[in-house]
Design an enzyme around this catalytic site. Structure first.
Site, PDB file in Angstrom:
ATOM      1  N   GLN A 128       0.829  -1.209   0.000  1.00 11.98           N
ATOM      2  CA  GLN A 128       0.000   0.000   0.000  1.00 11.98           C
ATOM      3  C   GLN A 128       0.870   1.269   0.000  1.00 11.98           C
ATOM      4  O   GLN A 128       0.508   2.281   0.587  1.00 11.98           O
ATOM      5  CB  GLN A 128      -0.939  -0.016   1.206  1.00 11.98           C
ATOM      6  CG  GLN A 128      -2.020  -1.069   1.141  1.00 11.98           C
ATOM      7  CD  GLN A 128      -3.025  -0.807   0.032  1.00 11.98           C
ATOM      8  OE1 GLN A 128      -3.265   0.325  -0.390  1.00 11.98           O
ATOM      9  NE2 GLN A 128      -3.630  -1.875  -0.461  1.00 11.98           N
ATOM     10  N   SER A 129       1.986   1.210  -0.690  1.00 10.70           N
ATOM     11  CA  SER A 129       2.958   2.302  -0.698  1.00 10.70           C
ATOM     12  C   SER A 129       2.388   3.613  -1.238  1.00 10.70           C
ATOM     13  O   SER A 129       1.885   3.670  -2.365  1.00 10.70           O
ATOM     14  CB  SER A 129       4.159   1.891  -1.554  1.00 10.70           C
ATOM     15  OG  SER A 129       5.008   2.995  -1.793  1.00 10.70           O
ATOM     16  N   ASN A 130       2.493   4.668  -0.427  1.00  8.69           N
ATOM     17  CA  ASN A 130       2.117   6.008  -0.889  1.00  8.69           C
ATOM     18  C   ASN A 130       3.081   6.489  -1.970  1.00  8.69           C
ATOM     19  O   ASN A 130       2.669   7.145  -2.924  1.00  8.69           O
ATOM     20  CB  ASN A 130       2.118   6.991   0.279  1.00  8.69           C
ATOM     21  CG  ASN A 130       1.000   6.730   1.254  1.00  8.69           C
ATOM     22  OD1 ASN A 130      -0.110   6.383   0.871  1.00  8.69           O
ATOM     23  ND2 ASN A 130       1.294   6.879   2.538  1.00  8.69           N
TER      24      ASN A 130
END
Length: 177
Positions: free
Chosen positions: A9-11
């Site tokens: 879920q990397s920004n």
């Protein structure tokens, strides 16, 4: 094409994918997840959060397990994908995990300057705390440096805000090894 790597879920990956798409470039994301052997058509990562957004902007998603990430390393995983894309006639630009390099730091230094300008524009005289999520350390380095430089350059006699990085990936030892 653009390649980068991060958590499921990397920004950073989401922002990179959006920027690449806006510039007409193909985003290629390597996401670290417990789910192995991901095939894009299988939807094993689901359609939630940043993964949904990654897909909405046309990202090609590849995965690696935490074990692969630890054994091979993020730089080599990105390099392997770059070689694969090059063998298929692409000319990818590789961005390290979290955008954690000099160029990424300059982005945050500029971001801090913009944040401080906006803070003053709404009539606030001081900023006490800056809080953000932190996965690779690149955000923390850039924001801390940006605040230090901004206060030094402006001759600020006010107390600098305290910077709080909230770890979202690894334990604190990751940042000290």
């Amino acid at each position: 094409s653009v390649i980068t790597i991060g958590g499921e879920q990397s920004n950073h990956c989401r922002a990179t994918a959006a920027a690449a798409t806006m510039l007409g470039m193909e985003p290629h994301l390597i996401l670290r997840t417990e789910k192995a052997s991901y095939e894009p058509s299988e939807n094993e990562l689901g359609l939630v959060g940043n993964v949904l957004f990654d897909r909405m902007v046309g990202s090609q998603i590849y995965t690696c397990t935490p074990g692969e990430y630890g054994r091979i390393g993020s730089e080599e995983l990105v390099a392997r994908l770059a070689r694969h894309l090059q063998s298929n006639g692409k000319n990818p630009y590789s961005i390290p995990v979290g955008g954690s390099n000099g160029l990424g730091s300059w982005g945050y230094i500029n971001g801090v300057a913009e944040m401080l300008e906006q803070w003053k524009a709404v009539g606030k005289s001081s900023l006490d705390h800056v809080v953000f999520s932190c996965g690779s350390g690149g955000t923390a380095a850039g924001i801390a440096l940006g605040i230090s430089l901004a206060y030094a350059a402006n001759g600020e006699d006010k107390k600098m805000p305290t910077v709080h990085a909230i770890g979202v990936c690894d334990d604190p030892d990751y940042f000290y090894d």
